[in-house]
Enzyme design. Structure first.
Site, mmCIF file in Angstrom:
data_model
loop_
_atom_site.group_PDB
_atom_site.id
_atom_site.type_symbol
_atom_site.label_atom_id
_atom_site.label_comp_id
_atom_site.label_asym_id
_atom_site.label_seq_id
_atom_site.Cartn_x
_atom_site.Cartn_y
_atom_site.Cartn_z
ATOM 1 N N LYS A 1 -105.150 -28.617 -49.468
ATOM 2 C CA LYS A 1 -103.695 -28.479 -49.354
ATOM 3 C C LYS A 1 -103.087 -27.844 -50.598
ATOM 4 O O LYS A 1 -102.205 -27.004 -50.487
ATOM 5 C CB LYS A 1 -103.052 -29.835 -49.056
ATOM 6 N N LYS B 1 -108.735 -24.249 -40.616
ATOM 7 C CA LYS B 1 -108.428 -25.463 -39.857
ATOM 8 C C LYS B 1 -106.998 -25.405 -39.321
ATOM 9 O O LYS B 1 -106.075 -25.097 -40.064
ATOM 10 C CB LYS B 1 -108.558 -26.690 -40.770
ATOM 11 N N LYS C 1 -100.641 -28.583 -39.088
ATOM 12 C CA LYS C 1 -99.183 -28.485 -38.962
ATOM 13 C C LYS C 1 -98.596 -27.827 -40.194
ATOM 14 O O LYS C 1 -97.652 -27.070 -40.120
ATOM 15 C CB LYS C 1 -98.590 -29.885 -38.809
#
Ligand code: ATP
Ligand code: MG
Length: 323
Positions: free
Chosen positions: A111, A190, A193
């Site tokens: 992230k 991947k 959201k």
């Protein structure tokens, strides 16, 4: 009867990776197990700090789940922050969590590489997730492959706690659909959201079509066989049975396949697959009082369960002066 438990972040619109990775299996599990299902808004705060967005995402995620068949008669369904006991348990668990465990977590690295701010909440996310599971005595946790490592961290924390303080927590098991790989997004990474590469379950049909038409493909000439290790092939396969998959394999091997045509078919397939749930979704979104009532009742039941585990942990750790 096993207790099955899992959560989903309202960090954006729910997508087909969430559906095949977790939601559809949760909905199946409700028939024969005790099911605990929750929308993890505390977790979503690690990537969203817009109040309106968080509120609407949270309600929308709940509506999606109910529209897809989660049955409030069979399931305890709630919003994570309505049961704040998990945040206290997070602190207790953090004192038995080795830093090395968190430092090895690949989700945090993935992230932050994507540009998401490296706040302490994001780093500590696996401890909150451990509390989510341990606070309710979950035996089985259906998750996508990306959460395998977090589940291992949860088990590690629970074992360490039990070794030090006695057997308070159930050691949960991850339930990862063996046949399904991590579901790729339209860019081949991947599907997430928070990566903007997802195919939503319920957005405007035109927008879903557009997303699917922009799935990344390679520049193999038309008259050559096509690579099957690609997002277009993998995404289409999710909607096919064995025979359908074999046919798709054959079409990819055969010269002449046009990616644009396959994308159009996939768009139709996706829309058709979720179409039956759209009416129900529409109905629920006009009936927010009902949805909120379901969540409120779920929170009350979940809180009673959380109190039991939290109080036991407090007692075991020597934090029960007032009895
Ligand atoms: P975020 O980007 O905010 O982390 P997400 O799309 O990864 O969102 P989560 O709420 O973190 O979704 O995960 C909810 C569930 O969906 C988890 O069980 C997770 O393993 C599963 N899941 C998420 N993305 C995928 C994917 N690409 N393939 C399979 N399962 C997935
Ligand atoms: Mg995630």
């Amino acid at each position: 009867m096993k207790r099955v438990l899992s959560g989903i972040q309202p960090s954006g619109q729910l997508h087909i990776g969430n559906y095949f990775g977790m939601m559809s299996r949760m909905i199946q599990y409700q028939e024969e197990n005790e099911l605990f299902c929750f929308i993890v808004d505390y977790h979503a705060l690690t990537t969203i700090n817009d109040r309106k967005k968080l509120e609407s995402n949270t309600l929308n995620a709940a509506i999606d789940f109910l529209a897809l068949g989660l049955d409030p008669q069979k399931v305890i369904f709630w919003i994570q922050s309505d049961v704040p006991q998990v945040t206290e348990l997070t602190w207790l668990l953090s004192t038995v969590t080795n830093m090395g465990l968190l430092e090895r977590a690949t989700s945090y690295k993935d992230k932050t590489i994507r540009g998401i701010a490296a706040n302490a909440g994001l780093f500590n996310y696996p401890i909150l997730m451990a509390a989510d599971i341990l606070c309710f005595g979950g035996d089985i946790v259906p998750v996508g492959k990306d959460q395998k490592q977090h589940l291992e961290i949860t088990r590690d924390i629970a074992q360490r706690f039990n070794n030090i303080y006695g057997d308070v927590f159930v050691i949960p098991e991850a339930d990862i659909n063996k046949s399904s790989q991590l579901i790729p997004g339209i860019d081949g990474q991947k599907m997430s959201k928070s990566y903007g590469n997802d195919i939503p379950i319920f957005d405007d049909e035109k927008k879903i079509q557009k997303r699917i038409m922009s799935i990344t493909t390679d520049s193999t000439p038309i008259d050559e066989p096509k690579d099957k290790n690609t997002p277009l092939f993998q995404l289409y396969s999710l909607f096919l049975d064995e025979k359908g998959k074999q046919e798709l394999r054959d079409r990819f091997d055969e010269p002449g396949l046009k990616y644009g045509e396959v994308k159009k078919e996939l768009a139709e397939t996706v829309l058709e697959y979720f179409h039956p749930y759209r009416d129900k979704r529409e109905e629920l979104s006009k009936n927010l009082d009902y949805v909120k009532q379901v969540l409120k009742e779920g929170a009350a039941k979940a809180a009673a369960e959380a109190d039991t585990y939290l109080n036991e942990a407090r007692r075991a750790m020597g934090l029960n002066y007032s009895g």
